[in-house]
Design an enzyme around this catalytic site. Structure first.
Site, mmCIF file in Angstrom:
data_model
loop_
_atom_site.group_PDB
_atom_site.id
_atom_site.type_symbol
_atom_site.label_atom_id
_atom_site.label_comp_id
_atom_site.label_asym_id
_atom_site.label_seq_id
_atom_site.Cartn_x
_atom_site.Cartn_y
_atom_site.Cartn_z
ATOM 1 N N LEU A 294 -4.601 4.752 -3.684
ATOM 2 C CA LEU A 294 -4.539 6.022 -4.400
ATOM 3 C C LEU A 294 -3.251 6.785 -4.068
ATOM 4 C CD1 LEU A 294 -6.324 7.514 -6.411
ATOM 5 C CD2 LEU A 294 -7.336 8.749 -4.491
ATOM 6 N N CYS B 73 6.258 -8.249 -5.161
ATOM 7 C CA CYS B 73 5.278 -7.465 -5.908
ATOM 8 C C CYS B 73 5.913 -6.981 -7.201
ATOM 9 C CB CYS B 73 4.781 -6.269 -5.086
ATOM 10 S SG CYS B 73 3.453 -5.352 -5.892
ATOM 11 N N CYS C 238 0.677 -2.239 7.571
ATOM 12 C CA CYS C 238 0.504 -1.990 6.142
ATOM 13 C C CYS C 238 1.809 -1.502 5.515
ATOM 14 C CB CYS C 238 -0.592 -0.941 5.953
ATOM 15 S SG CYS C 238 -0.945 -0.574 4.238
ATOM 16 N N CYS D 266 6.021 0.496 -5.880
ATOM 17 C CA CYS D 266 5.564 1.688 -5.171
ATOM 18 C C CYS D 266 6.660 2.153 -4.221
ATOM 19 C CB CYS D 266 4.267 1.402 -4.428
ATOM 20 S SG CYS D 266 2.889 0.994 -5.537
ATOM 21 N N GLY E 6 1.941 -8.181 -2.952
ATOM 22 C CA GLY E 6 1.544 -8.336 -4.341
ATOM 23 C C GLY E 6 0.367 -7.483 -4.771
ATOM 24 N N CYS F 286 6.652 1.460 -0.235
ATOM 25 C CA CYS F 286 6.233 0.135 0.232
ATOM 26 C C CYS F 286 7.412 -0.810 0.351
ATOM 27 C CB CYS F 286 5.194 -0.445 -0.738
ATOM 28 S SG CYS F 286 4.596 -2.083 -0.261
ATOM 29 N N CYS G 47 -5.284 -10.539 6.324
ATOM 30 C CA CYS G 47 -4.647 -9.863 5.186
ATOM 31 C C CYS G 47 -3.825 -10.893 4.414
ATOM 32 C CB CYS G 47 -3.770 -8.718 5.686
ATOM 33 S SG CYS G 47 -3.018 -7.731 4.379
ATOM 34 N N GLU H 5 4.098 -13.772 3.651
ATOM 35 C CA GLU H 5 3.600 -13.390 4.965
ATOM 36 C C GLU H 5 2.096 -13.147 4.920
ATOM 37 O OE1 GLU H 5 7.639 -11.370 6.803
ATOM 38 O OE2 GLU H 5 5.982 -10.052 6.287
#
Length: 376
Positions: free
Chosen positions: A227, A118, A346, A122, A172, A125, A111, A98
């Site tokens: 972060l 990925c 995001c 995380c 990723g 996500c 983006c 995407e």
């Protein structure tokens, strides 16, 4: 031609200027041919060698026989109510990635994805929960920009320069695919391709320290760091790569990253998770962590996805967090959520991943067990 066509021919879409010069040298041609091809492919959007009129017929025939210019198939294009676009692109192996375009008054940001899924996991996500298939090739990375420029030009007029900024923040971890990302960055900056400013191309990383140093040595684009936590204990959970590269080591690299240019700073991305990392105490910890780092903080309201345990911090909590950082002298912004009605915000990009890690399967099983347990 689409990438669904299986072939061993080199895809010229993925060659930066140096690689293109090598390609033509191997054909016995002069180096200037590289600049001609770059302009035809990236600036003019031409994929048919026979339409490249300033190239001899003999060379055009040779290129047709020995190379290709191929892009993924556009499976679907969605437009959000706020003008955000999302493209679903099918690669030759059946994986789907995407790509998202975010229009604003003064710029248009694309983006771009760097991997199918990925490799990192995380916890907050959606992309990470889909698992991982493979790295994207340089051609597959660049095809996202090539397609977006062409599709938006069809909408708004040829060469309208709708894409002014590129962020490597899609599916990723870009720094785990540097061999393909670096040539793509070179093409984005090349005046014979897209001619983007180094300050308008940003690579985002979760903190792969050796690759950060390699990125700095090989290109001069902007840097963002995911972060999301102000201490190792919490970041180990949210961003597991922190166990390998803890905050102390990461911040040491960040302090020196733009050491030769005190006008530049690193963007610190911090997703706001309700009752997880969003208290005033977390803000005070973050101030200490960023001490001595030329940084600006981008607070990102969490974007929900199916089967997540997290919730978005409320607006007042985010404002309080921002004000604490601002009073300490940290330049802090709150990212406006864009494209969430088409799952383009995001952390929401998922594609269709042939998951070699079986992470998606394990995640769904764990969620199913939880649902059963809660119902008992």
């Amino acid at each position: 031609m689409t990438l669904a066509v299986a072939t061993q021919k080199p895809n010229l879409l993925g060659l930066d200027r140096k690689a293109m010069q090598t390609f033509f040298a191997d054909l016995g041609e002069k180096p200037y041919r590289a600049e001609q091809l770059l302009k035809w492919i990236h600036f003019n959007g031409v994929t048919d060698f026979n339409q490249m009129t300033n190239i001899s017929k003999v060379l055009r025939q040779k290129l047709t026989e020995q190379a290709m210019i191929a892009t993924p198939e556009i499976l679907h294009e969605k437009a959000a109510s706020d003008g955000t676009y999302k493209w679903l692109l099918r690669l030759a192996d059946g994986n789907v990635i995407e790509t998202v375009f975010i229009p604003e008054k003064t710029r248009g940001t694309l983006c771009i994805s760097s991997q199918v899924g990925c490799i990192l996991n995380c916890d907050f996500c959606s992309t990470g929960k889909q698992g991982f298939s493979r790295n994207l090739t340089t051609a597959e990375i660049m095809s996202q920009l090539w397609i977006a420029v062409r599709q938006l030009s069809q909408t708004n007029g040829l060469h309208d320069h709708a894409v002014t900024n590129v962020v490597m923040m899609g599916m990723g971890e870009p720094l785990l695919n540097l061999d393909n990302v670096i040539p793509a960055l070179h093409l984005m900056l090349d005046d014979f391709a897209y001619g983007l400013s180094k300050r308008r191309v940003t690579v985002s990383t979760s903190g792969v320290i050796p690759a950060m140093q390699q990125l700095r040595d090989q290109t001069d684009v902007a840097l963002a760091v995911s972060l999301h936590a102000p201490n190792n204990a919490l970041r180990n959970h949210l961003v597991p790569i922190n166990k390998k590269y803890p905050l102390e080591e990461l911040m040491a690299v960040c302090r020196d990253y733009f050491i030769d240019d005190n006008r530049r700073s690193i963007t610190m991305e911090y997703v706001m998770l309700a009752n997880v990392n969003d208290t005033p105490q977390h803000a005070k910890e973050l101030i200490k962590v960023l001490n001595g780092v030329r940084a600006k903080v981008n607070l990102i309201p969490f974007n929900p996805f199916p089967n997540t345990d997290y919730q978005r911090s409320d607006a007042d909590t985010i404002l309080i967090f921002r004000d604490i950082l601002m009073k300490s002298g940290l330049n802090t912004t709150i990212r406006r959520t864009r494209g969430d009605d088409i799952d383009a915000a995001c952390g929401q990009l998922v594609g269709q991943v042939r998951d070699r890690t079986r992470r998606k399967e394990r995640h769904l099983k764990a969620q199913a067990k939880k649902v059963v347990g809660d119902s008992v």
